[in-house]
Write a protein that holds these residues in place. Structure first.
Motif, PDB file in Angstrom:
ATOM      1  N   GLY A 175       0.891  -1.190  -0.118  1.00 20.40           N
ATOM      2  CA  GLY A 175       0.062  -0.151  -0.043  1.00 20.40           C
ATOM      3  C   GLY A 175       0.844   1.298  -0.100  1.00 20.40           C
ATOM      4  O   GLY A 175       0.142   2.444  -0.311  1.00 20.40           O
ATOM      5  N   PHE A 176       2.119   1.005   0.020  1.00 17.06           N
ATOM      6  CA  PHE A 176       2.930   2.531   0.109  1.00 17.06           C
ATOM      7  C   PHE A 176       3.619   2.722  -1.517  1.00 17.06           C
ATOM      8  O   PHE A 176       4.173   1.679  -1.901  1.00 17.06           O
ATOM      9  N   VAL A 177       3.021   3.695  -1.849  1.00 22.10           N
ATOM     10  CA  VAL A 177       3.498   3.982  -3.220  1.00 22.10           C
ATOM     11  C   VAL A 177       4.150   5.096  -3.496  1.00 22.10           C
ATOM     12  O   VAL A 177       4.176   6.099  -2.915  1.00 22.10           O
ATOM     13  N   LYS A 178       5.049   5.015  -4.474  1.00 19.97           N
ATOM     14  CA  LYS A 178       6.161   5.995  -4.611  1.00 19.97           C
ATOM     15  C   LYS A 178       6.048   6.695  -5.835  1.00 19.97           C
ATOM     16  O   LYS A 178       5.581   6.319  -6.845  1.00 19.97           O
ATOM     17  N   PHE A 179       6.167   8.043  -5.713  1.00 20.77           N
ATOM     18  CA  PHE A 179       6.302   8.832  -7.227  1.00 20.77           C
ATOM     19  C   PHE A 179       7.499   9.914  -7.150  1.00 20.77           C
ATOM     20  O   PHE A 179       8.170  10.038  -5.828  1.00 20.77           O
ATOM     21  N   PHE A 180       7.776  10.555  -8.026  1.00 21.25           N
ATOM     22  CA  PHE A 180       8.976  11.074  -8.368  1.00 21.25           C
ATOM     23  C   PHE A 180       8.726  12.836  -7.883  1.00 21.25           C
ATOM     24  O   PHE A 180       7.720  13.265  -7.847  1.00 21.25           O
ATOM     25  N   ASP A 181       9.788  13.364  -7.042  1.00 25.97           N
ATOM     26  CA  ASP A 181       9.905  14.866  -6.890  1.00 25.97           C
ATOM     27  C   ASP A 181       9.987  15.615  -8.038  1.00 25.97           C
ATOM     28  O   ASP A 181      10.303  15.316  -9.154  1.00 25.97           O
ATOM     29  N   PRO A 182       9.792  16.887  -7.771  1.00 23.54           N
ATOM     30  CA  PRO A 182       9.940  17.918  -8.839  1.00 23.54           C
ATOM     31  C   PRO A 182      11.254  18.425  -8.793  1.00 23.54           C
ATOM     32  O   PRO A 182      11.699  19.642  -8.430  1.00 23.54           O
ATOM     33  N   TYR A 183      12.436  17.522  -9.258  1.00 22.18           N
ATOM     34  CA  TYR A 183      13.752  17.750  -9.034  1.00 22.18           C
ATOM     35  C   TYR A 183      14.098  18.324 -10.536  1.00 22.18           C
ATOM     36  O   TYR A 183      14.666  17.570 -11.401  1.00 22.18           O
ATOM     37  N   ILE A 184      13.877  19.426 -10.700  1.00 27.91           N
ATOM     38  CA  ILE A 184      14.258  20.029 -12.026  1.00 27.91           C
ATOM     39  C   ILE A 184      15.690  19.958 -12.555  1.00 27.91           C
ATOM     40  O   ILE A 184      15.965  19.663 -13.813  1.00 27.91           O
ATOM     41  N   TYR A 185      16.581  20.069 -11.408  1.00 28.72           N
ATOM     42  CA  TYR A 185      18.097  20.020 -11.984  1.00 28.72           C
ATOM     43  C   TYR A 185      18.360  18.596 -12.735  1.00 28.72           C
ATOM     44  O   TYR A 185      19.019  18.726 -13.468  1.00 28.72           O
ATOM     45  N   ARG A 186      17.806  17.606 -12.050  1.00 32.61           N
ATOM     46  CA  ARG A 186      18.289  16.354 -12.505  1.00 32.61           C
ATOM     47  C   ARG A 186      17.077  15.785 -13.654  1.00 32.61           C
ATOM     48  O   ARG A 186      17.444  14.645 -14.152  1.00 32.61           O
ATOM     49  N   GLU A 187      16.232  16.678 -14.148  1.00 37.47           N
ATOM     50  CA  GLU A 187      15.361  15.995 -14.920  1.00 37.47           C
ATOM     51  C   GLU A 187      16.018  16.218 -16.676  1.00 37.47           C
ATOM     52  O   GLU A 187      16.522  17.379 -16.800  1.00 37.47           O
ATOM     53  N   PRO A 188      15.902  14.999 -17.331  1.00 37.73           N
ATOM     54  CA  PRO A 188      16.279  15.520 -18.698  1.00 37.73           C
ATOM     55  C   PRO A 188      15.602  16.269 -19.420  1.00 37.73           C
ATOM     56  O   PRO A 188      16.159  16.520 -20.634  1.00 37.73           O
ATOM     57  N   ILE A 189      14.483  16.745 -19.269  1.00 40.21           N
ATOM     58  CA  ILE A 189      13.630  17.714 -20.029  1.00 40.21           C
ATOM     59  C   ILE A 189      14.136  19.059 -19.674  1.00 40.21           C
ATOM     60  O   ILE A 189      14.370  19.361 -18.310  1.00 40.21           O
ATOM     61  N   GLU A 190      14.379  19.780 -20.480  1.00 40.27           N
ATOM     62  CA  GLU A 190      14.701  21.320 -20.551  1.00 40.27           C
ATOM     63  C   GLU A 190      13.433  22.174 -20.468  1.00 40.27           C
ATOM     64  O   GLU A 190      12.835  22.297 -21.655  1.00 40.27           O
ATOM     65  N   PHE A 191      12.882  22.571 -19.109  1.00 32.36           N
ATOM     66  CA  PHE A 191      11.583  23.287 -19.098  1.00 32.36           C
ATOM     67  C   PHE A 191      11.976  24.737 -19.192  1.00 32.36           C
ATOM     68  O   PHE A 191      12.916  25.306 -18.885  1.00 32.36           O
ATOM     69  N   GLU A 192      11.013  25.461 -19.695  1.00 34.01           N
ATOM     70  CA  GLU A 192      11.135  26.841 -20.093  1.00 34.01           C
ATOM     71  C   GLU A 192      10.800  27.676 -18.919  1.00 34.01           C
ATOM     72  O   GLU A 192      11.245  28.757 -18.769  1.00 34.01           O
ATOM     73  N   SER A 193      10.160  27.179 -18.056  1.00 31.99           N
ATOM     74  CA  SER A 193       9.626  27.974 -16.797  1.00 31.99           C
ATOM     75  C   SER A 193       9.602  27.021 -15.596  1.00 31.99           C
ATOM     76  O   SER A 193       9.313  25.756 -15.883  1.00 31.99           O
TER      77      SER A 193
END
Length: 441
Positions: free
Chosen positions: A163-181
């Motif tokens: 019943g314990f489910v994990k999801f990802f942090d909003p860890y922008i520095y390590r995200e391979p996507i280049e976000f515009e903002s």
């Protein structure tokens, strides 16, 4: 005992947490005051992590010590079902500091117990079983809190509790996507979380648990709109939002509680650490008025021998009074501004510094082998060459005491630190990073 006798006796009889025991070399502490402590040889060390990010008001705070002594003279303990003045006063003070939707507090002994009891309450209140938490999270090392935890310290508990489910942090520095903002990043992370909620079945999810700002796993400050977005998802799917404020609570971020930086009202808040600054162990779970009312007629199946310990609550009352009377938040914001500026300078001047993240007096320096590739200085969950330990040793030589986690150096000094003290200590960190640039990348 002298210092060597203390050390040798500890090594023979005591198991130290998170350590291989053979080569331990603990510093025997003879005295402490403010942000400093001294060993038995007269060496002075600077506490740049507030011990375990809990001694927000530093060592030797007379107001806290006097409050504990006064309670000792009355009585040291009475069970949770009895009326204790310090318990009553502290509960009232905590609720008065919370948003207007919060109702009552259940006292525990520490952060892990706070998080475990928060999960129990969420399951009892909702009748649902699943609990979401993030991979880069630490919520404690007891069995329930350890399953809630996402990072490698959970491995020793696996196979874990269903019943314990994990999801990802909003860890922008390590995200391979280049976000515009930041807003674009928020939109992405919330969409992925929503998708996961749907896939797991919202009718089975009791709560989403978040460190308001990810702590030892990198001081990851959520991007603009992220926490309000999580709040909206919780409202949409009738899921409780639990904010773990064990590290971020009690002034650490420049607000009394971390969630106040993001304009959200949680359903449940967990706390510990800075409520007593380590002078006596204490934690707690604050629940909304709606949840509190539910337990008027339904059994609260939570209990601890030392819930609301009178000595701890006396310390808590004194701590809150001191935060307010000494205007600690003002100091955090003023000195925290300097901390951020100095860390940004280090990010620019050192090849080994990939990123710095900070809010108030809560910060992390992320070390990399290469700024362009962002390759971490040590692999996730591993440090086969003991590199981070060596860096800690270099800091220790300069009497700058903190801890590392993964490829991060934590900088979270007591909230009473002055501008002059901070600048003196950060000069030592800067010097060590020069060595890291030359020897470890």
């Amino acid at each position: 005992m002298n210092g060597e006798e203390i050390k040798s006796t500890l090594k023979e009889y005591n198991l130290q947490s998170w350590s291989k025991q053979r080569n331990l070399n603990p510093i025997s502490v003879e005295k402490a005051d403010g942000i400093y402590f001294w060993d038995y040889d007269g060496n002075r060390y600077s506490d740049m992590s507030s011990q375990l990010v809990n001694m927000n008001l530093g060592f030797g705070n007379k107001a806290i010590g006097d409050a504990i002594k006064e309670q000792v003279d009355k009585y040291c303990f009475v069970g949770p079902s009895y009326g204790a003045e310090s318990r009553a006063k502290l509960a009232k003070k905590i609720i008065e500091l919370m948003p207007d939707n919060m109702g009552k507090v259940f006292f525990t002994n520490a952060g892990a117990e706070s998080n475990e009891n928060a999960v129990k309450m969420a399951r009892m209140f909702t009748g649902k079983t699943k609990v979401f938490s993030r991979y880069r999270s630490y919520h404690g090392s007891s069995f329930g809190a350890g399953n809630l935890t996402g990072e490698p310290r959970r491995y020793a508990l696996e196979p874990g509790i269903p019943g314990f489910v994990k999801f990802f942090d909003p860890y922008i520095y390590r995200e391979p996507i280049e976000f515009e903002s930041e807003e674009a990043a928020t939109k992405y992370y919330l969409a992925k979380l929503r998708e996961q909620i749907v896939y797991e079945g919202p009718e089975s999810i009791a709560a989403i648990v978040l460190e308001t700002i990810t702590g030892s796993n990198g001081v990851i400050v959520p991007p603009n709109g992220y926490l309000p977005g999580v709040r909206a998802l919780c409202d949409e799917f009738k899921i409780l939002m639990i904010c773990d404020e064990v590290m971020t609570g009690w002034g650490r971020t420049g607000k009394m509680f971390g969630f106040e930086n993001f304009d959200v009202k949680p359903d449940i808040v967990t706390f510990a650490k800075g409520v007593t600054c380590g002078y006596v162990q204490l934690g707690g779970v604050v629940v909304s008025k709606e949840i509190a009312a539910y337990f008027d007629d339904n059994l609260l199946s939570c209990g601890l021998t030392y819930s609301g310990h009178p000595l701890a609550c006396a310390a808590g009352v004194a701590c809150i009074n001191y935060y307010e009377e000494a205007d600690i938040l003002k100091n955090v914001n003023e000195v925290g501004k300097i901390l951020g500026e100095k860390l940004e300078e280090m990010k620019t001047s050192h090849q080994s510094v990939g990123d710095v993240r900070y809010i108030g007096l809560f910060s992390a320096v992320e070390l990399v082998k290469n700024k362009e590739s962002k390759e971490p200085l040590v692999p996730y969950g591993k440090d086969p060459e003991g590199i981070m330990g060596k860096i800690l040793g270099l800091l220790k030589e300069r009497k700058f005491m903190t801890y590392t986690h993964e490829n991060m150096i934590l900088v979270a000094p007591p909230l009473i630190i002055t501008k002059e003290q901070l600048e003196e200590e950060l000069a030592k960190l800067d010097e060590v990073l020069e060595i890291v640039d030359k020897q470890f990348i």
